[in-house]
Motif scaffolding. Structure first.
Motif, PDB file in Angstrom:
ATOM      1  N   GLY A  37      43.598  29.617  28.085  1.00 37.81           N
ATOM      2  CA  GLY A  37      43.873  31.108  28.034  1.00 37.81           C
ATOM      3  C   GLY A  37      43.521  31.816  26.868  1.00 37.81           C
ATOM      4  N   THR A  61      45.275  36.734  31.301  1.00 35.42           N
ATOM      5  CA  THR A  61      44.444  35.372  31.184  1.00 35.42           C
ATOM      6  C   THR A  61      43.124  35.533  31.758  1.00 35.42           C
ATOM      7  OG1 THR A  61      45.989  34.698  33.089  1.00 35.42           O
ATOM      8  CG2 THR A  61      46.616  34.125  30.799  1.00 35.42           C
ATOM      9  N   HIS A  62      42.795  36.359  32.863  1.00 39.10           N
ATOM     10  CA  HIS A  62      41.579  36.376  33.627  1.00 39.10           C
ATOM     11  C   HIS A  62      40.740  36.701  32.477  1.00 39.10           C
ATOM     12  CE1 HIS A  62      43.343  40.391  33.793  1.00 39.10           C
ATOM     13  NE2 HIS A  62      42.074  40.797  33.789  1.00 39.10           N
TER      14      HIS A  62
END
Length: 543
Positions: free
Chosen positions: A243, A235-236
């Motif tokens: 997301g 999700t980063h």
């Protein structure tokens, strides 16, 4: 015709149940490619792990174990991604089981033929129905060893089947084997590794009706913008909220069935997507697929109403002939060539182009259906059955019967044509026997394949293949008169013996069941009286 097997009834093939279209993802940035590779590798590892667990369960699989695997995958991805992975796993395991059953049947067929030929004396000739013995004692010895090898393989395959064990290679067994033959394949180890990893990625998502644009995991908007729901560990990398990662520099536009796809997306109906990388060309593609409502097949009589086009499938061409509803050949034979050598993409394109030309010609003729043989060479290409006929085995192995039928049904449905599948028994033999020579003229060259197309069309129309039976011999009153097979079964003049009509064969007197000659005296000379005489009518029927 002793020994002729019973023919299966003709039927109208059901229409297609799904649609798939593809477009290229152009102008991807380095970040886009990095995200796609990361997501594909992560989900591919999850898919490999899930497939291993499913194969370990074997026949003991249950809904509880399925739910447990899905819960474990949800922790490291999402519920929808976990559902897509487990569904793909079950489809792959079921396909492996079907292939395992087909392999067992093939081994059983080979063992049966070997046992039969080994039981015959050496040098005994075979027949059309069964092969004969082997040519020499040496060949008999080698075949006996092969029988033991096949029996060993069959026993091992049956044990695997009973235990529920399957052997599946994610990425493909052929590509795995290529690792040991890089020089012959023209690949380096790095190129092979890149292709191997790309084939093992998992970048697919099933659609869901009622959700936004028909898919929550891989979403494509009506204007062609693509976004992906990232799994929890990645999700980063998101560039939008919730997301998600959006491919900002590319859009998709499906040239084929684009309007149909847009209607489904705007109506929030389910659309499944798959993202794939072609490492040889360094290109990325997006494939959209969805189910279609069940197409109601027309009745067989309605499909026959406008005539048919009989199509004989061969290794390098389609031989087609048009027939009217009465089974009469009309026009000239047509052939649509294709080349089934080279890569799979080349073979598929050749088949598609040949079918396109065939369907366009069918629309021009105005027929309502296309007749094709219901071919299945599953048990016909074994080494044990055809022996040294290696070229023939390669010939029938090269005809893509399954893909041909699927493509023809799908493409014919778009043209409004029905497909009638017929039993392929004796079509080439009887077609060549009854239609090749009568239709050959100085300006028309008829091949055995063209005649087979007529035989296929007549069988689809419900007519017998034979053009006419043998005329009566010269010792009958018909005197070798020609009779047409198009007449109704009860009509006089149809092929077969004419019914005997008792009574005098003269036009001046109606038939009489009790008498066959117009005389006034007994037939014997001894009983003739002097005051009686024979009567000869002047208008006897002579034909």
């Amino acid at each position: 015709m002793g020994g002729v097997r019973e023919l299966a009834a003709s039927f109208v093939a059901p229409g297609p149940s799904g649609v798939a279209v593809r477009d290229r993802l152009k102008h991807l940035t380095a970040q886009d490619v990095h995200v796609l590779r990361a997501v594909g590798a992560h989900q591919g590892a999850l898919a490999s792990r899930d497939l291993k667990a499913r194969c370990a369960d074997g026949p003991d699989h249950s809904t509880e174990s399925w739910a447990g695997r899905k819960r474990e995958l949800t922790k490291v991805s999402s519920s929808r991604i976990a559902g897509a992975i487990t569904k793909a796993t079950h489809d792959q395991w079921a396909l492996a089981r079907r292939c395992q059953a087909a392999h067992i049947r093939s081994l059983e067929a080979g063992i049966k033929v070997l046992k039969h030929r080994l039981s015959l004396p050496v040098g005994e000739k075979g027949t059309k129905r069964a092969p004969g013995g082997y040519r020499s004692r040496g060949e008999w010895f080698h075949k006996s060893r092969r029988l033991k090898a096949l029996e060993h393989r069959h026993a091992a395959a049956v044990r695997d089947w009973q235990a529920g064990w399957v052997r599946v290679v994610r990425g493909g067994k052929r590509l795995l084997t290529t690792r040991h033959h890089l020089a012959e394949a023209g690949l380096t180890e790095g190129e092979w590794r890149e292709r191997w990893e790309a084939e093992r990625w998992f970048l697919a998502a099933d659609g869901e009706s009622g959700k936004r644009y028909g898919n929550e995991t891989i979403r494509v908007t009506p204007d062609g913008q693509v976004s992906i729901k990232l799994p929890a560990p990645l999700t980063h990398l998101a560039n939008t909220k919730h997301g998600r990662y959006t491919l900002t520099s590319t859009t998709v536009a499906f040239a084929h069935r684009g309007v149909e796809w847009a209607d489904r997306v705007e109506g929030n109906r389910a659309v499944a997507y798959r993202i794939h990388c072609d490492t040889a060309k360094d290109r990325w593609y997006l494939t959209a697929s969805w189910q279609r409502p069940a197409v109601q097949t027309i009745p067989l009589q309605a499909a026959r109403a406008g005539g048919v086009i009989g199509v004989d499938t061969n290794a390098d061409h389609f031989a087609a002939y048009r027939l009217d509803p009465h089974g009469n050949p009309a026009g000239e034979p047509h052939r649509f060539a294709y080349d089934l050598t080279g890569t799979a993409h080349h073979r598929d394109a050749q088949l598609r182009h040949a079918l396109t030309r065939l369907l366009h010609w069918a629309k021009q003729t105005g027929v309502t259906a296309i007749a094709i043989e219901d071919l299945d060479f599953g048990a016909e290409k074994t080494r044990e059955k055809h022996g040294r006929r290696k070229r023939f085995r390669q010939l029938i192995s090269g005809i893509p019967t399954g893909k041909l039928k699927a493509r023809l049904v799908s493409m014919a449905a778009e043209q409004g044509l029905a497909v009638i599948a017929v039993d392929p028994a004796y079509t080439s033999m009887w077609g060549g026997q009854h239609w090749q020579k009568p239709l050959t003229t100085p300006h028309r060259k008829m091949s055995r394949h063209d005649a087979a197309g007529i035989a296929i069309g007549r069988r689809a129309l419900g007519h017998p293949i034979r053009r006419r039976t043998a005329p009566p011999p010269h010792d009958r009153s018909d005197r070798v008169g020609h009779r047409t097979v198009q007449a109704a079964p009860g009509a006089r003049g149809r092929e077969g013996t004419r019914p005997r009509i008792p009574g005098p064969r003269i036009r001046s007197e109606p038939p009489d069941a009790a008498r066959t000659r117009a005389t006034r005296t007994p037939k014997t000379v001894r009983d003739v009286r002097s005051d009686q005489a024979w009567v000869q009518d002047s208008l006897l029927l002579t034909e």
